[in-house]
Design an enzyme around this catalytic site. Structure first.
Site, PDB file in Angstrom:
ATOM      1  N   TRP A 103       0.725  -1.403   0.273  1.00 21.51           N
ATOM      2  CA  TRP A 103       0.005   0.038   0.140  1.00 21.51           C
ATOM      3  C   TRP A 103       0.894   1.391  -0.138  1.00 21.51           C
ATOM      4  O   TRP A 103       0.534   2.288  -0.458  1.00 21.51           O
ATOM      5  CB  TRP A 103      -1.062  -0.133   1.145  1.00 21.51           C
ATOM      6  CG  TRP A 103      -2.237  -0.994   0.661  1.00 21.51           C
ATOM      7  CD1 TRP A 103      -2.582  -1.867   1.527  1.00 21.51           C
ATOM      8  CD2 TRP A 103      -3.196  -0.886  -0.152  1.00 21.51           C
ATOM      9  NE1 TRP A 103      -3.541  -2.764   1.133  1.00 21.51           N
ATOM     10  CE2 TRP A 103      -3.964  -1.758   0.022  1.00 21.51           C
ATOM     11  CE3 TRP A 103      -3.550   0.091  -1.063  1.00 21.51           C
ATOM     12  CZ2 TRP A 103      -5.071  -2.294  -0.863  1.00 21.51           C
ATOM     13  CZ3 TRP A 103      -4.477  -0.134  -1.951  1.00 21.51           C
ATOM     14  CH2 TRP A 103      -5.415  -1.085  -1.638  1.00 21.51           C
ATOM     15  N   ASP A 171      -1.289   6.570   6.675  1.00 17.90           N
ATOM     16  CA  ASP A 171      -2.507   5.795   6.329  1.00 17.90           C
ATOM     17  C   ASP A 171      -2.574   4.696   7.139  1.00 17.90           C
ATOM     18  O   ASP A 171      -1.828   3.672   7.371  1.00 17.90           O
ATOM     19  CB  ASP A 171      -1.960   5.072   4.876  1.00 17.90           C
ATOM     20  CG  ASP A 171      -3.088   4.115   4.316  1.00 17.90           C
ATOM     21  OD1 ASP A 171      -4.107   3.954   5.089  1.00 17.90           O
ATOM     22  OD2 ASP A 171      -2.745   3.470   3.421  1.00 17.90           O
ATOM     23  N   LYS A 195     -12.085  -1.719   6.849  1.00 24.19           N
ATOM     24  CA  LYS A 195     -11.457  -2.614   7.647  1.00 24.19           C
ATOM     25  C   LYS A 195     -11.856  -2.784   8.958  1.00 24.19           C
ATOM     26  O   LYS A 195     -12.204  -3.746   9.464  1.00 24.19           O
ATOM     27  CB  LYS A 195      -9.851  -2.238   7.663  1.00 24.19           C
ATOM     28  CG  LYS A 195      -9.252  -1.824   6.233  1.00 24.19           C
ATOM     29  CD  LYS A 195      -9.274  -3.051   5.317  1.00 24.19           C
ATOM     30  CE  LYS A 195      -8.955  -2.516   3.742  1.00 24.19           C
ATOM     31  NZ  LYS A 195      -7.850  -1.782   3.532  1.00 24.19           N
TER      32      LYS A 195
END
Ligand SMILES: *Cc1c(COP(=O)(O)O)cnc(C)c1O
Length: 362
Positions: A103, A171, A195
């Protein structure tokens, strides 16, 4: 059959939250209409959104000089929106990005479109961001970006870099709400909801007041942190139903005992599973011990050819969505807040049974 959903995102939601949403689906609070049908400008919805923000503020002890924005577009939109919003009207167009895996690499690709990116390699089998990479951080960078949990790689930072006056931007999509946050380190934190928070699309942004500024001119107004903050999230129709669902999850987190209790539970769950992997010659975890994620436990079968069978048999027993990220393979068990210990125990028992059955006897 009891189903345990180990999917990495959208992840498991607390059943209590889904039940409450079900009960309130057709008529919220006796109003005769669903949240989805309610004007976003109504006092009722404003109350829902304000309460959700307050509950989140309480849970994470968000300081007064941070604003909570409910945005859209997922964490991937933030990969662009962060540089677009932070880099206007400044000579400081250099940024540091810590590359820790899947990511963070995606975030770097987007940031390169708007800025000069200095990639700091954050991982090499060590968790030592402070000493190993100290010389590669740029002290005059506009900001430094970190991905606190690498969902696909199964790694997580258990320590943060010292960036001095350079604001840390994180993040936290896949470990938000799983541990306390030291806000003195951060300038901005973002997280996609799917999530640990709620329905996909909703994106939480926690931003320090002094970083709310005019974005670069081509930024859509709906994606300007300043516009979203100045209009209290009413520039355009917010994700009303997703915000309501997130609010229910925040209340559920409070009922669980808050962030310290959640963190404790998360430690217990992940330790239990890593132990099951370590104790067996049948499974192995390639992530260095000090970088292992409590949220996404990645491992593989020593005999890779049995992976498909493992996944099929696990699914037959209600242990679903255990396949590793498509770019990585292997097994990934995501242990978000809604996963009960019973789910981890069931998985560990399945792993042990499966190993016994398929162990090559020498
Ligand atoms: C899931 C995830 C993303 C992407 O989220 P989208 O909502 O699909 O944009 C980004 N970063 C991390 C760490 C993630 O886990």
């Amino acid at each position: 059959m009891q189903i345990y959903n180990f999917g990495s995102g959208p992840g498991m939601m607390p059943p209590e939250v889904l039940q409450q949403a079900q009960q309130e689906m057709l008529s919220w609070n006796g109003s005769g209409i669903s949240i989805m049908e309610m004007p976003f400008t109504s006092a009722e919805f404003q109350q829902i959104a304000d309460q959700a923000k307050q509950d989140l503020r309480d849970l994470l002890m968000v300081p007064d000089n941070f604003q909570i924005l409910f945005m859209q577009g997922g964490a991937s939109a933030q990969f662009s929106l962060v540089p677009m919003n932070l880099l206007a009207n400044t000579a400081k167009t250099q940024v540091d990005y810590i590359d820790s895996g899947y990511w963070s690499k995606k975030a770097i690709v987007e940031a390169k479109r708007y800025s000069t990116v200095n990639v700091v390699l954050g991982r090499k089998g060590t968790n030592d961001l402070a000493s190993e990479n100290i010389n590669t951080f740029n002290p005059t960078a506009n900001y430094c970006h970190i991905t606190t949990n690498e969902t696909a790689d199964g790694t997580q930072w258990h320590q943060l870099p010292e960036t001095g006056a350079v604001p840390l931007i994180a993040d936290m999509s896949s470990d938000f709400l799983s541990r306390p946050i030291d806000f003195s380190k951060f300038g901005l934190i973002y997280a996609g909801a799917q999530k640990n928070i709620g329905p996909a699309g909703l994106t939480i942004v926690l931003i320090r007041d002094d970083l709310i500024r005019e974005p670069i001119a081509t930024t859509p107004s709906a994606f300007s942190f300043k516009v979203v903050a100045d209009t209290n999230g009413r520039f355009n129709t917010p994700l009303t139903h997703a915000i309501y669902m997130a609010g229910l999850v925040f209340q559920y987190c409070k009922k669980m005992g808050g962030i310290t209790a959640i963190e404790q539970l998360s430690k217990v769950k992940s330790q239990r599973l890593y132990q099951a992997i370590e104790q067996s010659d049948f499974y192995r975890c390639l992530q260095p011990a000090n970088l292992r994620s409590r949220m996404n436990v990645c491992f593989e079968l020593v005999d890779n050819q049995l992976t498909e069978l493992f996944l099929t048999m696990a699914q037959e027993q209600g242990l679903i969505n255990l396949a590793g990220h498509s770019a990585k393979g292997g097994i990934r068990a995501s242990l978000y807040n809604a996963m009960p210990i019973a789910g981890v125990v069931a998985l560990a028992r399945f792993m042990s049974d499966f190993a016994l059955e398929h162990q090559v006897v020498v």
